[in-house]
Design an enzyme around this catalytic site. Structure first.
Site, short mmCIF file in Angstrom:
data_model
loop_
_atom_site.label_atom_id
_atom_site.label_comp_id
_atom_site.label_asym_id
_atom_site.label_seq_id
_atom_site.Cartn_x
_atom_site.Cartn_y
_atom_site.Cartn_z
N GLU A 92 0.83 -1.20 0.00
CA GLU A 92 0.00 0.00 0.00
C GLU A 92 0.86 1.25 0.00
O GLU A 92 1.92 1.29 0.62
CB GLU A 92 -0.83 0.06 1.29
CG GLU A 92 -1.75 -1.09 1.47
CD GLU A 92 -2.56 -0.94 2.76
OE1 GLU A 92 -3.39 -1.80 2.99
OE2 GLU A 92 -2.35 0.04 3.50
N CYS A 105 3.16 8.44 1.74
CA CYS A 105 3.53 7.49 2.79
C CYS A 105 3.85 6.17 2.12
O CYS A 105 2.97 5.56 1.51
CB CYS A 105 2.36 7.36 3.77
SG CYS A 105 2.61 6.13 5.04
N CYS A 112 4.83 -7.15 7.64
CA CYS A 112 5.73 -6.72 8.71
C CYS A 112 5.85 -7.84 9.73
O CYS A 112 4.91 -8.60 9.93
CB CYS A 112 5.17 -5.46 9.39
SG CYS A 112 6.29 -4.75 10.62
N CYS A 116 3.03 -5.73 16.17
CA CYS A 116 2.40 -4.78 17.08
C CYS A 116 0.91 -5.15 17.18
O CYS A 116 0.27 -5.47 16.18
CB CYS A 116 2.56 -3.35 16.56
SG CYS A 116 4.29 -2.85 16.51
N CYS A 119 -1.89 -3.27 15.00
CA CYS A 119 -1.59 -2.91 13.60
C CYS A 119 -2.04 -4.01 12.65
O CYS A 119 -1.89 -5.19 12.92
CB CYS A 119 -0.09 -2.67 13.46
SG CYS A 119 0.39 -2.24 11.79
N GLY A 162 5.65 -2.20 7.21
CA GLY A 162 7.03 -2.66 7.31
C GLY A 162 7.84 -1.88 8.31
O GLY A 162 7.43 -0.81 8.75
N SER A 217 7.71 5.13 17.05
CA SER A 217 6.40 4.67 17.51
C SER A 217 6.55 4.21 18.96
O SER A 217 7.21 3.22 19.23
CB SER A 217 5.91 3.52 16.64
OG SER A 217 5.73 3.99 15.33
N CYS A 336 -2.60 2.01 8.20
CA CYS A 336 -1.63 0.93 8.02
C CYS A 336 -2.15 -0.46 7.69
O CYS A 336 -2.67 -1.16 8.55
CB CYS A 336 -0.82 0.80 9.30
SG CYS A 336 -0.50 2.37 10.02
N1 SAH Z 1 7.31 0.09 11.55
C1 SAH Z 1 7.32 1.53 11.58
C2 SAH Z 1 6.51 2.18 10.48
C3 SAH Z 1 5.13 1.64 10.17
S1 SAH Z 1 3.79 1.95 11.25
C4 SAH Z 1 6.87 2.01 12.93
O1 SAH Z 1 6.51 1.20 13.78
O2 SAH Z 1 6.94 3.20 13.19
C5 SAH Z 1 3.32 3.62 11.06
C6 SAH Z 1 2.57 4.15 12.29
O3 SAH Z 1 1.17 3.80 12.28
C7 SAH Z 1 3.14 3.60 13.57
O4 SAH Z 1 3.26 4.62 14.52
C8 SAH Z 1 2.09 2.60 13.95
O5 SAH Z 1 2.20 2.32 15.30
C9 SAH Z 1 0.80 3.28 13.54
N2 SAH Z 1 -0.36 2.38 13.49
C10 SAH Z 1 -0.38 1.07 13.20
N3 SAH Z 1 -1.63 0.56 13.31
C11 SAH Z 1 -2.43 1.57 13.64
C12 SAH Z 1 -3.84 1.67 13.90
N4 SAH Z 1 -4.65 0.61 13.86
N5 SAH Z 1 -4.32 2.89 14.21
C13 SAH Z 1 -3.49 3.98 14.27
N6 SAH Z 1 -2.18 3.92 14.04
C14 SAH Z 1 -1.64 2.74 13.74
#
Ligand code: SAH
Length: 347
Positions: A92, A105, A112, A116, A119, A162, A217, A336
């Protein structure tokens, strides 16, 4: 052979090996990287004969990548692209039209592996890292879409699916390419890399000594909870991550942005805000609060506005710079990994 992402010198070698004059490389380079034209047939300052020779030998990745879906949000700002790469992998990319210009973005991996909890990107794990050319192709594909409007992408955040620090060379190689005068001449200051807190990556970024912005993050400053939300906290505890990020801020002169996703009744209390402020108070930092985008597989909820405001007020009261991220593209699954995920489920 795909020539996308080659340096001008490398391209010249390839062109000469075909028996064409070396200056063709420069022409092709300008078409691709300055005009976002990916079809040799349209490169009008090259003779027809040479155009067809080039076409017979080379491909240009942004023309090969398939746009499976393009969703435009009602907000008029956000568009989300679902792209299919040569091997069938999907990623994406989000394109945003802000007052100050277009920002993009980009994803750094196919899926990934960080797992988390909130996510959608990691639901299926990481299939592979993207190549430098695939990272660049996301940017240029968008430039191709913007060509008609005479516009181009001026800011890039590596904040899609990722973990960029686990694909360091390709991510930073792509950013270097975009920075080069031959390509887009994009300022490093308009680039941001977001990490879940891979400390060796942050340290390598410091050694590169480029004024690229770092985003971390964070999502919790309670050790146990952060480990639950972000298992990477076991290998790289957040206190050490903040230390490495602060070193980066001091070395680069760039303030670090901490992303903090607000999950209802999990990490969104005033007490959480106080703790967060304590850790970041005297740091070169600002906090970006992200009201959670609910992911249907997960069951987390977004706090209501009053709770978000209380959290923000507490940070501001302690003189910690914080803003709430404007939610955009919610109607098009721009959070994401959500769109790709839906697509994978249907397959
Ligand atoms: N791996 C990297 C970049 C990708 S995530 C990182 O962790 O920073 C990009 C951002 O979107 C991160 O801050 C992540 O925690 C956030 N994110 C992921 N899932 C989300 C969700 N369901 N709602 C809001 N933010 C989210």
């Amino acid at each position: 052979m795909d020539i996308f992402g080659l340096s001008i010198g490398e391209l010249q070698k390839e062109v000469e090996a075909m028996g064409l004059p070396g200056y063709r490389a420069k022409q092709v380079f300008q078409w691709i990287y300055q005009k976002a034209v990916f079809d040799f047939a349209l490169m009008s300052n090259i003779s027809k004969e040479d155009r067809s020779k080039l076409k017979g030998s080379f491909t240009i990745l942004p023309a090969v990548v398939k746009v499976l879906k393009k969703l435009d949000s009602k907000d008029g700002i956000t568009s989300k692209l679902l792209l299919e790469l040569q091997d069938g992998a999907t990623v994406e990319t989000v394109l945003m039209n802000h007052d100050y210009g277009y920002s993009i973005c980009v994803s750094s991996q196919v899926g990934c592996d960080m797992h988390c909890a909130f996510c959608a990107s990691g639901l299926q794990g990481c299939a592979r890292s993207l190549t430098k050319a695939e990272i660049l192709a996301q940017v240029y594909l968008c430039n191709g879409l913007l060509r008609q409007a005479g516009a181009r992408v001026s800011r890039i955040v590596v904040m899609g699916s990722g973990e960029p620090m686990l694909n360091f060379d390709n991510v930073f190689g792509a950013l270097e390419f975009l920075h080069s005068g031959e390509a887009l001449n994009m300022s490093y200051r308009n680039m941001t890399v977001s990490t879940c807190g891979i400390i060796p990556g942050i340290n390598r970024m410091k050694e590169l000594a480029r004024p690229i912005s770092l985003a971390v993050s964070l999502h919790s400053v309670r050790d146990e909870l952060r480990t639950e939300l972000m298992p990477v906290n076991r290998a790289y505890p957040f206190v050490r991550v903040i230390g490495a990020a602060e070193d980066y801020a001091l070395a680069s002169g760039r303030e670090v942005t901490y992303e903090y996703i607000l999950l209802k009744n999990i990490n969104d209390s005033v007490e959480d805000a106080k703790l967060l402020a304590n850790f970041l108070k005297f740091k070169h930092a600002s906090i970006n609060l992200i009201p959670a985008n609910p992911v249907s597989e997960k069951g987390w909820q977004r706090p209501d506005d009053r709770r978000i405001d209380r959290f923000l007020e507490e940070l501001n009261r302690q003189h910690v710079n914080a803003t709430v991220r404007k939610e955009m593209g919610g109607d098009i699954n721009a959070a994401c990994g959500q769109l790709r995920n839906q697509f994978m489920k249907k397959k």
